[in-house]
Design a protein around this motif. Structure first.
Motif, PDB file in Angstrom:
ATOM      1  N   MET A  79       0.828  -1.194   0.000  1.00  0.00           N
ATOM      2  CA  MET A  79       0.000   0.000   0.000  1.00  0.00           C
ATOM      3  C   MET A  79       0.870   1.255   0.000  1.00  0.00           C
ATOM      4  N   LYS A  80       1.914   1.269   0.835  1.00  0.00           N
ATOM      5  CA  LYS A  80       2.788   2.427   0.899  1.00  0.00           C
ATOM      6  C   LYS A  80       3.515   2.635  -0.421  1.00  0.00           C
ATOM      7  N   ASN A  81       3.891   1.544  -1.077  1.00  0.00           N
ATOM      8  CA  ASN A  81       4.583   1.618  -2.351  1.00  0.00           C
ATOM      9  C   ASN A  81       3.693   2.276  -3.414  1.00  0.00           C
ATOM     10  N   SER A  82       2.404   1.975  -3.365  1.00  0.00           N
ATOM     11  CA  SER A  82       1.440   2.558  -4.319  1.00  0.00           C
ATOM     12  C   SER A  82       1.292   4.059  -4.090  1.00  0.00           C
ATOM     13  N   ASN A  83       1.247   4.499  -2.834  1.00  0.00           N
ATOM     14  CA  ASN A  83       1.176   5.933  -2.532  1.00  0.00           C
ATOM     15  C   ASN A  83       2.448   6.647  -2.977  1.00  0.00           C
ATOM     16  N   PHE A  84       3.581   5.994  -2.752  1.00  0.00           N
ATOM     17  CA  PHE A  84       4.848   6.578  -3.171  1.00  0.00           C
ATOM     18  C   PHE A  84       4.861   6.815  -4.692  1.00  0.00           C
ATOM     19  N   LEU A  85       4.388   5.864  -5.466  1.00  0.00           N
ATOM     20  CA  LEU A  85       4.346   6.003  -6.930  1.00  0.00           C
ATOM     21  C   LEU A  85       3.407   7.130  -7.348  1.00  0.00           C
ATOM     22  N   LYS A  86       2.293   7.252  -6.655  1.00  0.00           N
ATOM     23  CA  LYS A  86       1.349   8.346  -6.970  1.00  0.00           C
ATOM     24  C   LYS A  86       1.998   9.702  -6.717  1.00  0.00           C
ATOM     25  N   TYR A  87       2.651   9.824  -5.548  1.00  0.00           N
ATOM     26  CA  TYR A  87       3.298  11.100  -5.216  1.00  0.00           C
ATOM     27  C   TYR A  87       4.488  11.379  -6.131  1.00  0.00           C
ATOM     28  N   ALA A  88       5.221  10.346  -6.478  1.00  0.00           N
ATOM     29  CA  ALA A  88       6.355  10.511  -7.400  1.00  0.00           C
ATOM     30  C   ALA A  88       5.853  10.953  -8.779  1.00  0.00           C
ATOM     31  N   ALA A  89       4.781  10.338  -9.253  1.00  0.00           N
ATOM     32  CA  ALA A  89       4.211  10.714 -10.552  1.00  0.00           C
ATOM     33  C   ALA A  89       3.680  12.145 -10.508  1.00  0.00           C
ATOM     34  N   LEU A  90       3.002  12.502  -9.416  1.00  0.00           N
ATOM     35  CA  LEU A  90       2.493  13.868  -9.258  1.00  0.00           C
ATOM     36  C   LEU A  90       3.646  14.861  -9.196  1.00  0.00           C
ATOM     37  N   GLY A  91       4.702  14.531  -8.480  1.00  0.00           N
ATOM     38  CA  GLY A  91       5.875  15.396  -8.388  1.00  0.00           C
ATOM     39  C   GLY A  91       6.541  15.570  -9.748  1.00  0.00           C
ATOM     40  N   ALA A  92       6.685  14.477 -10.489  1.00  0.00           N
ATOM     41  CA  ALA A  92       7.291  14.544 -11.831  1.00  0.00           C
ATOM     42  C   ALA A  92       6.430  15.406 -12.754  1.00  0.00           C
ATOM     43  N   PHE A  93       5.117  15.269 -12.639  1.00  0.00           N
ATOM     44  CA  PHE A  93       4.202  16.073 -13.464  1.00  0.00           C
ATOM     45  C   PHE A  93       4.344  17.555 -13.123  1.00  0.00           C
ATOM     46  N   ILE A  94       4.414  17.890 -11.852  1.00  0.00           N
ATOM     47  CA  ILE A  94       4.559  19.287 -11.424  1.00  0.00           C
ATOM     48  C   ILE A  94       5.895  19.854 -11.898  1.00  0.00           C
ATOM     49  N   VAL A  95       6.956  19.070 -11.799  1.00  0.00           N
ATOM     50  CA  VAL A  95       8.274  19.505 -12.287  1.00  0.00           C
ATOM     51  C   VAL A  95       8.217  19.735 -13.802  1.00  0.00           C
ATOM     52  N   ALA A  96       7.565  18.834 -14.539  1.00  0.00           N
ATOM     53  CA  ALA A  96       7.446  18.980 -15.997  1.00  0.00           C
ATOM     54  C   ALA A  96       6.669  20.244 -16.361  1.00  0.00           C
ATOM     55  N   ILE A  97       5.585  20.508 -15.631  1.00  0.00           N
ATOM     56  CA  ILE A  97       4.804  21.731 -15.875  1.00  0.00           C
ATOM     57  C   ILE A  97       5.656  22.954 -15.556  1.00  0.00           C
ATOM     58  N   GLY A  98       6.370  22.928 -14.461  1.00  0.00           N
ATOM     59  CA  GLY A  98       7.254  24.044 -14.102  1.00  0.00           C
ATOM     60  C   GLY A  98       8.327  24.269 -15.161  1.00  0.00           C
ATOM     61  N   PHE A  99       8.930  23.190 -15.641  1.00  0.00           N
ATOM     62  CA  PHE A  99       9.949  23.292 -16.687  1.00  0.00           C
ATOM     63  C   PHE A  99       9.339  23.869 -17.966  1.00  0.00           C
ATOM     64  N   PHE A 100       8.139  23.422 -18.326  1.00  0.00           N
ATOM     65  CA  PHE A 100       7.448  23.925 -19.510  1.00  0.00           C
ATOM     66  C   PHE A 100       7.180  25.425 -19.384  1.00  0.00           C
ATOM     67  N   VAL A 101       6.675  25.861 -18.236  1.00  0.00           N
ATOM     68  CA  VAL A 101       6.411  27.287 -18.006  1.00  0.00           C
ATOM     69  C   VAL A 101       7.712  28.081 -18.056  1.00  0.00           C
ATOM     70  N   TYR A 102       8.770  27.537 -17.455  1.00  0.00           N
ATOM     71  CA  TYR A 102      10.071  28.198 -17.508  1.00  0.00           C
ATOM     72  C   TYR A 102      10.544  28.349 -18.956  1.00  0.00           C
ATOM     73  N   MET A 103      10.427  27.303 -19.754  1.00  0.00           N
ATOM     74  CA  MET A 103      10.863  27.349 -21.159  1.00  0.00           C
ATOM     75  C   MET A 103      10.030  28.346 -21.962  1.00  0.00           C
ATOM     76  N   LEU A 104       8.722  28.404 -21.711  1.00  0.00           N
ATOM     77  CA  LEU A 104       7.884  29.401 -22.381  1.00  0.00           C
ATOM     78  C   LEU A 104       8.364  30.808 -22.062  1.00  0.00           C
ATOM     79  N   ASN A 105       8.685  31.043 -20.806  1.00  0.00           N
ATOM     80  CA  ASN A 105       9.141  32.358 -20.376  1.00  0.00           C
ATOM     81  C   ASN A 105      10.541  32.671 -20.912  1.00  0.00           C
ATOM     82  N   ALA A 106      11.461  31.735 -20.775  1.00  0.00           N
ATOM     83  CA  ALA A 106      12.855  31.966 -21.192  1.00  0.00           C
ATOM     84  C   ALA A 106      12.970  32.177 -22.693  1.00  0.00           C
ATOM     85  N   SER A 107      12.164  31.463 -23.465  1.00  0.00           N
ATOM     86  CA  SER A 107      12.237  31.582 -24.921  1.00  0.00           C
ATOM     87  C   SER A 107      11.353  32.702 -25.463  1.00  0.00           C
TER      88      SER A 107
END
Length: 177
Positions: free
Chosen positions: A1-29
């Motif tokens: 059960m804990k492993n499943s929550n960890f994967l959800k949070y890791a996926a959510l964190g990766a998604f947030i980082v990707a969105i942040g990187f995308f916004v940064y690239m839009l701004n920088a370019s």
């Protein structure tokens, strides 16, 4: 059960980082500036400073922007398709440094500029076409696509020399008042 929550949070964190990187690239370019008609969007990439500086001091600076000359004016769909194709080609050439010192317009871009010259200067070009047999040889077989306006009007609007070293001191944008 804990492993499943960890994967959800890791996926959510990766998604947030990707969105942040995308916004940064839009701004920088400055990507959203390419949706405008502002000529300064054309110098987001330092390579176009010569073209901007020569246009800025031309007779066209008060009447026409880069978009007015270099993109189709018939409808928005064609305009944004051409803008996307040119943007992709420019970004590839500038990123991988595959352009020459004297940047040359593509055949498709040249046809758009020619069409826009004729469109904007309709009153002049209609007289030229009517008298073409006397002054302009549009049927010359050595010129497959016909004469281009800039064959005679070489200095419009970017000056006669098109090399990157043409305006060596044009390292930044100077406001014209």
């Amino acid at each position: 059960m804990k492993n499943s929550n960890f994967l959800k949070y890791a996926a959510l964190g990766a998604f947030i980082v990707a969105i942040g990187f995308f916004v940064y690239m839009l701004n920088a370019s400055k990507a959203l500036s390419y949706l405008s008609s502002d000529p300064k969007a054309c110098i987001n990439c330092h390579v176009m400073n010569t073209q901007y500086a020569t246009w800025q001091h031309s007779s066209h600076a008060e009447r026409a922007t880069c978009v007015d000359c270099h993109l189709p004016r018939d409808n928005m769909v064609n305009k944004y398709i051409a803008k996307a194709i040119d943007g992709y080609n420019h970004s590839m050439a500038f990123t991988f440094n595959t352009y020459k010192n004297a940047i040359k317009i593509s055949d498709n871009g040249a046809q758009r500029v020619q069409d826009n010259c004729i469109s904007c200067h309709q009153s002049l070009t209609s007289g030229i076409v009517n008298n073409s047999d006397k002054y302009h040889n549009y049927d010359d077989p050595s010129v497959a696509t016909g004469r281009r306006c800039w064959e005679c009007h070489k200095g419009v609007p970017h000056g006669k020399v098109r090399g990157l070293t043409t305006t060596p001191n044009a390292l930044g944008v100077k406001e014209v008042k």
